[in-house]
Design a protein around this motif. Structure first.
Motif, mmCIF file in Angstrom:
data_model
loop_
_atom_site.group_PDB
_atom_site.id
_atom_site.type_symbol
_atom_site.label_atom_id
_atom_site.label_comp_id
_atom_site.label_asym_id
_atom_site.label_seq_id
_atom_site.Cartn_x
_atom_site.Cartn_y
_atom_site.Cartn_z
ATOM 1 N N ALA A 31 0.809 -1.222 0.000
ATOM 2 C CA ALA A 31 0.000 0.000 0.000
ATOM 3 C C ALA A 31 0.842 1.272 0.000
ATOM 4 C CB ALA A 31 -0.921 -0.011 1.213
ATOM 5 N N ALA A 32 2.143 1.162 -0.172
ATOM 6 C CA ALA A 32 3.044 2.314 -0.043
ATOM 7 C C ALA A 32 2.673 3.476 -0.955
ATOM 8 C CB ALA A 32 4.483 1.888 -0.295
ATOM 9 N N SER A 33 2.209 3.198 -2.139
ATOM 10 C CA SER A 33 1.882 4.279 -3.074
ATOM 11 C C SER A 33 0.647 5.070 -2.642
ATOM 12 C CB SER A 33 1.664 3.711 -4.477
ATOM 13 O OG SER A 33 0.541 2.849 -4.480
ATOM 14 N N GLN A 34 -0.165 4.497 -1.752
ATOM 15 C CA GLN A 34 -1.389 5.159 -1.307
ATOM 16 C C GLN A 34 -1.247 5.830 0.048
ATOM 17 O OE1 GLN A 34 -4.116 1.917 -1.402
ATOM 18 N NE2 GLN A 34 -4.162 1.783 -3.628
ATOM 19 N N ILE A 35 -0.111 5.651 0.711
ATOM 20 C CA ILE A 35 0.088 6.220 2.044
ATOM 21 C C ILE A 35 0.672 7.617 1.906
ATOM 22 C CG2 ILE A 35 1.291 5.966 4.243
ATOM 23 C CD1 ILE A 35 1.347 2.931 3.698
ATOM 24 N N GLU A 36 -0.012 8.589 2.509
ATOM 25 C CA GLU A 36 0.455 9.976 2.446
ATOM 26 C C GLU A 36 1.290 10.350 3.664
ATOM 27 O OE1 GLU A 36 -2.812 12.582 1.709
ATOM 28 O OE2 GLU A 36 -3.543 11.370 0.045
ATOM 29 N N ASP A 37 0.892 9.864 4.832
ATOM 30 C CA ASP A 37 1.579 10.196 6.078
ATOM 31 C C ASP A 37 1.977 8.895 6.779
ATOM 32 O OD1 ASP A 37 2.561 11.331 8.382
ATOM 33 O OD2 ASP A 37 0.621 12.013 9.136
ATOM 34 N N TYR A 38 3.258 8.714 6.951
ATOM 35 C CA TYR A 38 3.770 7.475 7.542
ATOM 36 C C TYR A 38 3.834 7.508 9.069
ATOM 37 C CZ TYR A 38 4.975 5.323 3.102
ATOM 38 O OH TYR A 38 4.907 4.735 1.874
ATOM 39 N N LYS A 96 1.501 7.165 11.400
ATOM 40 C CA LYS A 96 0.757 6.040 11.974
ATOM 41 C C LYS A 96 1.513 4.729 11.759
ATOM 42 C CE LYS A 96 -3.625 3.556 11.423
ATOM 43 N NZ LYS A 96 -4.945 3.592 10.774
ATOM 44 N N ILE A 97 2.085 4.552 10.575
ATOM 45 C CA ILE A 97 2.822 3.327 10.261
ATOM 46 C C ILE A 97 4.018 3.178 11.193
ATOM 47 C CG2 ILE A 97 4.117 2.102 8.465
ATOM 48 C CD1 ILE A 97 1.081 2.319 7.926
ATOM 49 N N PHE A 98 4.768 4.262 11.411
ATOM 50 C CA PHE A 98 5.944 4.198 12.279
ATOM 51 C C PHE A 98 5.563 3.952 13.738
ATOM 52 C CE2 PHE A 98 8.198 6.777 8.876
ATOM 53 C CZ PHE A 98 8.899 5.676 8.396
ATOM 54 N N LEU A 137 -2.842 -4.511 22.384
ATOM 55 C CA LEU A 137 -4.142 -3.833 22.458
ATOM 56 C C LEU A 137 -4.006 -2.351 22.127
ATOM 57 C CD1 LEU A 137 -5.745 -5.505 25.606
ATOM 58 C CD2 LEU A 137 -6.391 -5.817 23.212
ATOM 59 N N VAL A 138 -2.952 -1.709 22.624
ATOM 60 C CA VAL A 138 -2.704 -0.300 22.301
ATOM 61 C C VAL A 138 -2.505 -0.151 20.790
ATOM 62 C CG1 VAL A 138 -1.070 1.613 22.563
ATOM 63 C CG2 VAL A 138 -1.793 0.305 24.568
ATOM 64 N N ASN A 139 -1.765 -1.067 20.199
ATOM 65 C CA ASN A 139 -1.516 -1.025 18.755
ATOM 66 C C ASN A 139 -2.827 -1.168 17.974
ATOM 67 O OD1 ASN A 139 0.167 -0.642 16.601
ATOM 68 N ND2 ASN A 139 1.224 -2.590 16.797
ATOM 69 N N THR A 140 -3.739 -1.975 18.475
ATOM 70 C CA THR A 140 -5.040 -2.123 17.837
ATOM 71 C C THR A 140 -5.827 -0.824 17.903
ATOM 72 O OG1 THR A 140 -5.066 -4.467 18.452
ATOM 73 C CG2 THR A 140 -7.174 -3.480 17.837
ATOM 74 N N VAL A 174 -4.557 2.184 18.091
ATOM 75 C CA VAL A 174 -3.905 3.094 17.137
ATOM 76 C C VAL A 174 -4.353 2.773 15.716
ATOM 77 C CG1 VAL A 174 -1.698 3.758 16.123
ATOM 78 C CG2 VAL A 174 -1.902 3.566 18.602
ATOM 79 N N ALA A 175 -4.454 1.496 15.381
ATOM 80 C CA ALA A 175 -4.864 1.098 14.034
ATOM 81 C C ALA A 175 -6.277 1.573 13.714
ATOM 82 C CB ALA A 175 -4.784 -0.420 13.892
ATOM 83 N N VAL A 176 -7.144 1.514 14.683
ATOM 84 C CA VAL A 176 -8.551 1.850 14.443
ATOM 85 C C VAL A 176 -8.791 3.362 14.491
ATOM 86 C CG1 VAL A 176 -10.890 1.609 15.355
ATOM 87 C CG2 VAL A 176 -9.385 -0.373 15.270
ATOM 88 N N PHE A 177 -8.216 4.034 15.472
ATOM 89 C CA PHE A 177 -8.572 5.435 15.697
ATOM 90 C C PHE A 177 -7.614 6.462 15.117
ATOM 91 C CE2 PHE A 177 -10.926 3.304 19.139
ATOM 92 C CZ PHE A 177 -12.190 3.766 18.826
ATOM 93 N N ALA A 178 -6.412 6.073 14.743
ATOM 94 C CA ALA A 178 -5.457 7.080 14.242
ATOM 95 C C ALA A 178 -5.579 7.253 12.744
ATOM 96 C CB ALA A 178 -4.044 6.683 14.596
#
Length: 119
Positions: free
Chosen positions: A58-65, A67-69, A110-113, A115-119
């Motif tokens: 999905a790298a071509s569609q990610i604008e801000d990394y 959340k990924i980091f 759980l914290v990572n989950t 972040v995945a949902v709400f960030a």
């Protein structure tokens, strides 16, 4: 079409990795021994591998990394906690001293989950 199928399989693998961490954590969080730290370690490895692969696809569609980091950092902490717990269990022959590592890995997952949902 092929990349969509690969992406879907990676998402399924990512969810299975999450279940392998969070499932044992929620079921065993009140125990003092006999933790399923091997399952948590396997889930952490699965999460890292599939997460990196998903990001690559999905790298071509990610604008801000950002959340990924953040998610990668948390996933690495989960992996390190699970690995240290697994190594301690292997060295001592029981899982009694694994509790802090088990709880760290499960709680951070759980914290990572979140972040995945709400960030």
């Amino acid at each position: 079409m092929t990349m969509e199928i690969l992406y879907s399989f990676l998402v399924v693998g990512h969810f299975i990795g999450l279940a392998a961490i969070v499932g044992p954590f929620l079921v065993q969080m009140r125990r003092n021994s006999d933790f399923a730290i091997g399952a948590v370690l396997g889930g952490a490895i699965t999460q890292l591998v599939t997460g990196i692969a998903l990001t690559g696809i999905a790298a071509s569609q990610i604008e801000d990394y950002t959340k990924i980091f953040v998610k990668l950092g948390l996933a690495l902490l989960v992996f390190v906690a699970a690995l240290l717990g697994w190594l301690r269990a292997r060295k001592s022959g029981n899982t009694r001293g694994v509790k802090p590592f088990f709880h760290a890995a499960g709680g951070l997952a759980l914290v990572n989950t979140v972040v995945a949902v709400f960030a």
